[in-house]
Design an enzyme around this catalytic site. Structure first.
Site, PDB file in Angstrom:
ATOM      1  N   THR A   1       0.893  -1.164   0.000  1.00  0.00           N
ATOM      2  CA  THR A   1       0.000   0.000   0.000  1.00  0.00           C
ATOM      3  C   THR A   1       0.924   1.205   0.000  1.00  0.00           C
ATOM      4  OG1 THR A   1      -0.107   0.151   2.406  1.00  0.00           O
ATOM      5  CG2 THR A   1      -1.779  -1.221   1.352  1.00  0.00           C
ATOM      6  N   HIS A   2       0.548   2.235  -0.751  1.00  0.00           N
ATOM      7  CA  HIS A   2       1.407   3.419  -0.919  1.00  0.00           C
ATOM      8  C   HIS A   2       2.778   3.042  -1.480  1.00  0.00           C
ATOM      9  CE1 HIS A   2      -1.579   5.394   1.747  1.00  0.00           C
ATOM     10  NE2 HIS A   2      -1.500   4.259   2.413  1.00  0.00           N
TER      11      HIS A   2
ATOM     12  N   GLU B   1       5.720   0.126 -20.933  1.00  0.00           N
ATOM     13  CA  GLU B   1       5.602   1.583 -20.860  1.00  0.00           C
ATOM     14  C   GLU B   1       4.509   2.093 -21.795  1.00  0.00           C
ATOM     15  OE1 GLU B   1      10.003   1.870 -21.480  1.00  0.00           O
ATOM     16  OE2 GLU B   1       9.798   3.565 -20.116  1.00  0.00           O
TER      17      GLU B   1
END
Ligand code: ARG
Length: 462
Positions: free
Chosen positions: A160-161, A296
């Site tokens: 998370t984060h 990408e």
């Protein structure tokens, strides 16, 4: 390309010819010529219906059918000669039909307008693309699911984060994408169904037509569920395109997140995945580079897909009923999204099929740090501690371990005592213990992950 005002469809009303600058702006042929198969299919159905209904003579119906066959062959062979006055694909087909079939060709547009014609063509085109893309997304989801099946026992940090949070099974992580893709596939299927719900053909220019046409017959022949119930809506509505573009944009968001994850995971810093040479490229200057270009571009293409959705809605918003030439711009956005997905889906699927996940790197990242902090707090709760007190004590122990430069599993009894955990027997603090401690349905415990993968397999029918 020869200019010939005599073959301009709407020449009668005009004394002068269009200015070249206007013609360049107004002509949509470069964009809509790709709909030739759908335009011919619509014309075939319309002509057959006109003939069956006795609206045009049988012989003319036959001449039209033969002419359309010939045009189809020319188009398929790339031998169709467009001329300067071919304003769009509808004009081109009718002009050529008239060259081939004379007055029979001139009867084809009886009880029809380019407004209902183009609306029909674009829905047929969209339905085909949505079906193909739904299948391609299903295939991508299956490749993802196969990888998940192979990695039920591979553990990695869940984040998370983008901070290590709790261990998860790689199968669980990949499974999250499978479910996004299952919904994407279903949205694309729904867009196809919406496109084929109501056939616009027979709406005329806007108010219907003055001949006893059989709209059900043309709708059925073209694969629609029914004839559209309102002719104004038939020529002015573009929300089926919006449905497709919304589905494409949301799919694009998911592929972008996947792309970002593969970029990060394939970096030396993570090393969680190794991308195949076949889906990466080198640097012209840096000999050591292997760049994750496909990932990408998967990350970037969403920008176009979201812009295509917004572009279509922007063109339609504020338009008075019914048809306005603004609507010609719809195809620009639709085709851009279709082309983008045509490029993107096979590349992402191939990249994933050949990707090798590095179980050792993942496991190394999942052990020895603080991923078991919640498990330790849960352990205290099972011993009778209120969760909030357990959280605080474990937090204090984490701080002491961070200060001492080691993980939670290396904590000393002095550190535990200082954190208020004197006399507490530590549970196993491994990643394996962490994932198996997850008991809830939908969580990363083995039993639930296995059930999840089976449910995904059923949803995909693969
Ligand atoms: N090329 C036009 C389009 O794509 C076809 C319809 C033209 N209708 C008209 N009333 N000028 O929308």
């Amino acid at each position: 390309m020869a200019g010939d005002d005599a073959v301009r469809l709407w020449g009668g009303r005009f004394a002068g010819s269009p200015d070249a600058a206007f013609q360049a702006l107004n002509n949509s042929l470069p964009v809509d010529r790709r709909m030739w198969r759908h335009d011919i299919a619509g014309s075939r159905a319309h002509a057959r219906m006109l003939t069956t209904g006795g609206i045009i003579p049988e012989a003319d119906g036959q001449a039209i059918a033969a002419g359309l066959d010939a045009i189809e062959a020319e188009m398929a062979a790339g031998a169709f000669a467009f001329v300067e006055s071919d304003e769009d694909i509808h004009t081109a087909v009718e002009r050529r039909l008239t060259e081939l079939a004379g007055d029979a060709g001139r009867r084809l547009h009886t009880g029809r307008s380019r407004n209902d014609q183009v609306a029909t063509d674009v829905l047929l085109y969209l339905a085909e693309a949505a079906e193909a893309h739904a299948a391609a997304v299903g295939e991508l989801a299956t490749v993802m699911l196969d990888a998940a099946d192979a990695h039920v026992e591979t553990l990695l940090p869940g984040y998370t984060h983008l901070q290590r949070a709790q261990p998860v099974r790689l199968a669980h992580h990949l499974g999250a994408y499978v479910w996004m893709l299952v919904r994407d596939r279903d949205r694309l299927r729904a867009a196809r169904t919406a496109a084929l719900a109501h056939c616009p053909l027979g709406s005329g220019a806007l108010s219907g037509v003055g001949f006893p046409i059989d709209r059900d017959a043309t709708a059925r022949e073209l694969g629609f569920a029914a004839a559209g119930p309102n002719s104004l809506d038939g020529v002015a509505g573009r929300d089926a395109l919006a449905d497709y573009l919304h589905a494409a944009a949301t799919l694009g968001v998911h592929l972008s997140r996947l792309g970002e994850e593969l970029v990060v995971w394939s970096s030396d810093e993570f090393g969680f995945v190794h991308l195949s040479d076949a889906f990466t490229s080198g640097s012209s200057m840096l000999p050591q580079k292997k760049n994750p270009d496909a990932a990408e571009l998967a990350r970037a293409k969403v920008s176009r897909l979201v812009a295509d959705y917004a572009g279509l809605q922007g063109v339609v918003a504020g338009l008075p009923l019914a048809y306005n030439k603004d609507l010609q711009e719809d195809k620009h956005f639709l085709f851009d999204a279709i082309d983008t997905l045509d490029l993107l889906l096979p590349a992402v699927t191939g990249m994933l099929r050949e990707a090798r996940f590095d179980a050792d790197a993942m496991s190394a990242a999942a052990e020895g740090g603080f991923l078991a902090a919640t498990d330790l707090a849960d352990h205290l709760v099972r011993l009778g501690w209120p969760f909030r007190r357990a959280h605080e004590a474990v937090g204090a122990l984490v701080r002491a371990c961070v200060d001492a430069g080691h993980g939670l599993d290396a904590s000393t009894s002095a550190q535990r005592e200082a954190a208020g955990l004197a006399g507490v027997d530590l549970p196993p603090l491994t990643a394996a213990a962490g994932v198996e401690a997850k008991l809830s349905a939908g969580g990363t415990g083995r039993r639930h992950v296995v059930a999840q993968l089976a449910a995904a397999r059923a949803a995909l029918g693969s």
